[in-house]
Design a protein around this motif. Structure first.
Motif, PDB file in Angstrom:
ATOM      1  N   GLU A 397       0.829  -1.198   0.000  1.00  0.00           N
ATOM      2  CA  GLU A 397       0.000   0.000   0.000  1.00  0.00           C
ATOM      3  C   GLU A 397       0.864   1.248   0.000  1.00  0.00           C
ATOM      4  O   GLU A 397       1.884   1.323   0.689  1.00  0.00           O
ATOM      5  N   GLU A 402      -5.270   7.220  -1.812  1.00  0.00           N
ATOM      6  CA  GLU A 402      -6.579   7.080  -1.169  1.00  0.00           C
ATOM      7  C   GLU A 402      -7.114   5.671  -1.379  1.00  0.00           C
ATOM      8  O   GLU A 402      -7.026   5.109  -2.466  1.00  0.00           O
ATOM      9  N   ARG A 403      -7.671   5.081  -0.329  1.00  0.00           N
ATOM     10  CA  ARG A 403      -8.211   3.731  -0.406  1.00  0.00           C
ATOM     11  C   ARG A 403      -9.646   3.765  -0.909  1.00  0.00           C
ATOM     12  O   ARG A 403     -10.392   4.694  -0.628  1.00  0.00           O
ATOM     13  N   MET A 405     -13.497   1.933  -0.900  1.00  0.00           N
ATOM     14  CA  MET A 405     -14.304   1.422   0.213  1.00  0.00           C
ATOM     15  C   MET A 405     -13.994  -0.049   0.485  1.00  0.00           C
ATOM     16  O   MET A 405     -13.939  -0.478   1.642  1.00  0.00           O
ATOM     17  N   GLU A 407     -11.081  -1.610  -0.165  1.00  0.00           N
ATOM     18  CA  GLU A 407      -9.759  -1.684   0.439  1.00  0.00           C
ATOM     19  C   GLU A 407      -9.783  -1.253   1.900  1.00  0.00           C
ATOM     20  O   GLU A 407      -9.105  -1.826   2.750  1.00  0.00           O
ATOM     21  N   GLN A 408     -10.585  -0.209   2.216  1.00  0.00           N
ATOM     22  CA  GLN A 408     -10.682   0.242   3.594  1.00  0.00           C
ATOM     23  C   GLN A 408     -11.339  -0.822   4.475  1.00  0.00           C
ATOM     24  O   GLN A 408     -10.924  -1.064   5.613  1.00  0.00           O
ATOM     25  N   HIS A 411      -8.797  -3.470   5.060  1.00  0.00           N
ATOM     26  CA  HIS A 411      -7.789  -2.969   5.989  1.00  0.00           C
ATOM     27  C   HIS A 411      -8.284  -3.038   7.426  1.00  0.00           C
ATOM     28  O   HIS A 411      -7.551  -3.441   8.337  1.00  0.00           O
ATOM     29  N   LEU A 412      -9.526  -2.659   7.642  1.00  0.00           N
ATOM     30  CA  LEU A 412     -10.081  -2.699   8.991  1.00  0.00           C
ATOM     31  C   LEU A 412     -10.188  -4.143   9.497  1.00  0.00           C
ATOM     32  O   LEU A 412      -9.921  -4.426  10.667  1.00  0.00           O
ATOM     33  N   GLU A 425     -10.036   4.758  15.876  1.00  0.00           N
ATOM     34  CA  GLU A 425      -9.692   4.837  14.463  1.00  0.00           C
ATOM     35  C   GLU A 425      -9.954   6.266  13.979  1.00  0.00           C
ATOM     36  O   GLU A 425     -11.033   6.600  13.512  1.00  0.00           O
ATOM     37  N   HIS A 429      -7.937   8.056   6.527  1.00  0.00           N
ATOM     38  CA  HIS A 429      -8.709   7.074   5.758  1.00  0.00           C
ATOM     39  C   HIS A 429     -10.069   6.804   6.390  1.00  0.00           C
ATOM     40  O   HIS A 429     -11.066   6.616   5.698  1.00  0.00           O
ATOM     41  N   VAL A 430     -10.107   6.797   7.718  1.00  0.00           N
ATOM     42  CA  VAL A 430     -11.378   6.550   8.397  1.00  0.00           C
ATOM     43  C   VAL A 430     -12.348   7.701   8.163  1.00  0.00           C
ATOM     44  O   VAL A 430     -13.534   7.509   7.913  1.00  0.00           O
ATOM     45  N   ASP A 433     -13.695   7.476   4.745  1.00  0.00           N
ATOM     46  CA  ASP A 433     -14.654   6.380   4.631  1.00  0.00           C
ATOM     47  C   ASP A 433     -15.993   6.759   5.252  1.00  0.00           C
ATOM     48  O   ASP A 433     -17.051   6.447   4.708  1.00  0.00           O
TER      49      ASP A 433
END
Length: 509
Positions: A397, A402-403, A405, A407-408, A411-412, A425, A429-430, A433
């Motif tokens: 990464e 920017e990730r 949705m 990918e996010q 990741h979570l 969090e 990125h959070v 999202d």
């Protein structure tokens, strides 16, 4: 073959007129039937003396057209070489590859016929093979330098034996072929020429059950038919002539003039031509291996040794792989007990904020302040400890990129502990999202996801006035200090006065 003892030899020789027991010296290792095959270790070449190469040369080099070939068109009269090669070629067990090679390379056909003749009389045992890549332990490899001048494969002894067994006349597939010299002569006298195939005739003459009768009829004692193929003190040319004389005698008939006769055989009907005796020096002059054949035999022996070494190493490696245990999977962390989960929940409820216990009211779940775990959390909660060991990215990464949705979400799922508070969090990125989710919810709430329930008509009511709800810590009308506030306005959708929808949420300073 000379299988009697030396005492019997002397007694028989004393009754033979003019016989000198020193004329024929059969080597002691060939006095028994079981020692007739050539004995050599694996990868040891077969020399010209082993094969009696000069004998084979005189047999197949003779060009006397004396034999009727029943398998050739028109039944022509051919020499022994053509008769024997054609019998092998027409065998039902001769493969197509071997037939093509015999037609393509006539020299290979003669080489194959020579090794087949040795197999026919029993000099080549069925445990021999002639290609170095042979893997079975039931056979031994032997290079044959004098008979491997071409690039053809001499097969192995069992395949050659099968080819010989199937080399019969067309009539012998229905009626069994003759199995004794007497049966062969009866067919000749009945007018069947030839009475059997040349291959089957050699099998019959080499049968130990008929050795004594043949020796008494055609040879001077103690010589036998198979002695012609052994390394004895008889010249190769005279032994080849005696062999061809026997072939004509049984294949064409004893009453016909034999083209292989000499003065001795004419003077003694039924006896083979005279056999010339050799002294020790004359024997050493026959069957001499040329230097190039010796070098080639050594080269092939080294090639065989290398092949066996590689084969053994490969087998040892496979054995080690089978013996090595399969690596066990790392043990999974034991599940938390009910008591441990209760302790973790109590610690969450009782943990102090950044300023100590006094600030617990400000660090509620609705607060924007982050929560700090106690120091004992990492020890008592193994799953939380694993989550702090570092992220496990699914891909390489770029932190500035920017990730999406998806990918996010991945990741979570890979990097967060489900027991942690979501307020921790707080990276960029959070926030991005969350903004995306709010936009999606706003678009969905602009539509009707489910049909609205039908309600009875009610009197019209005045539209509700906007309600201002204070937010903890914001300025309210009473003069208290506030940072921000928001207002929720509930509007009616269309003309339906009974249904309402959260239309929008306003943020301002």
């Amino acid at each position: 073959m000379a299988s009697s003892s030396s005492t019997d030899r002397l007694s028989i020789a004393s009754n033979a007129q003019g016989w000198n027991p020193q004329q024929v010296n059969t080597p002691p290792q060939y006095l028994g039937r079981k020692t007739l095959p050539i004995k050599r270790n694996d990868a040891e070449p077969l020399t010209r003396e082993d094969l009696q190469y000069d004998l084979l040369y005189y047999i197949f080099a003779d060009r006397t057209p004396a034999f009727v070939d029943p398998l050739a068109p028109g039944r022509p009269t051919v020499n022994f070489c053509d008769l024997y090669v054609n019998a092998l070629y027409n065998s039902s067990k001769c493969s197509k590859v071997l037939k093509d090679k015999m037609v393509e390379t006539p020299a290979f056909a003669i080489e194959f016929a020579k090794i087949a003749l040795l197999t026919n009389v029993g000099r080549i045992n069925t445990t021999m093979a002639f290609f170095p890549e042979m893997k079975t332990a039931l056979r031994s490899y032997h290079p044959v330098p004098s008979l491997q001048k071409t690039d053809g494969n001499l097969q192995d002894a069992p395949r050659i034996k099968n080819c010989l067994k199937a080399a019969l006349l067309p009539s012998e597939f229905k009626v069994p072929p003759p199995t004794s010299p007497t049966d062969v002569l009866e067919k000749v006298r009945a007018g069947q020429i030839p009475p059997t195939s040349v291959v089957n005739l050699i099998f019959v003459l080499g049968n130990s059950n008929h050795a004594q009768s043949l020796a008494h009829t055609h040879f001077d004692a103690p010589l036998e038919f198979l002695d012609l193929f052994l390394p004895i003190n008889l010249s190769s040319a005279s032994r080849a002539r005696a062999f061809l004389w026997l072939m004509f005698y049984y294949l064409q008939g004893p009453d016909k003039p034999n083209p292989f006769d000499d003065d001795y055989s004419r003077a003694h009907p039924g006896k083979v031509p005279r056999l010339d005796h050799l002294n020790r020096e004359q024997m050493h002059q026959e069957n001499v291996d040329p230097p190039e054949e010796i070098d080639w035999g050594r080269k092939m022996s080294a090639h065989r040794t290398k092949f066996l070494r590689d084969l053994v190493d490969e087998m040892e490696m496979e054995k080690r792989k089978k013996k090595e245990p399969v690596p066990a999977a790392p043990p999974a962390s034991p599940p938390l007990t009910t008591e441990q989960l209760s302790v973790i929940r109590r610690q969450r409820l009782q943990r102090p904020g950044p300023s100590g216990p006094a600030s617990s009211a400000q660090n509620s779940r609705g607060s924007s302040h982050s929560h700090d775990y106690p120091a004992t959390r990492a020890v008592q909660d193994p799953r939380a400890q694993l989550s702090r060991m570092g992220p496990r990215p699914y891909y390489n990464e770029n932190p500035t990129q920017e990730r999406s949705m998806l990918e996010q979400a991945w990741h979570l799922a890979q990097t967060t502990d489900p027991l942690q508070e979501s307020d921790e969090e707080a990276d960029e990125h959070v926030r991005v999202d969350y903004g995306r989710r709010l936009r999606v919810l706003s678009r969905l709430r602009g539509k009707s996801p489910t049909p609205e329930p039908i309600q009875e008509s009610q009197p019209a009511q005045p539209p509700p006035t906007p309600v201002s709800m204070p937010v903890p810590g914001a300025n309210d009308p009473t003069g208290n200090s506030h940072q921000s506030q928001f207002r929720v306005q509930l509007n009616q959708d269309g003309g339906d006065q009974s249904s309402g929808r959260l239309q929008q949420v306003h943020f301002w300073q």
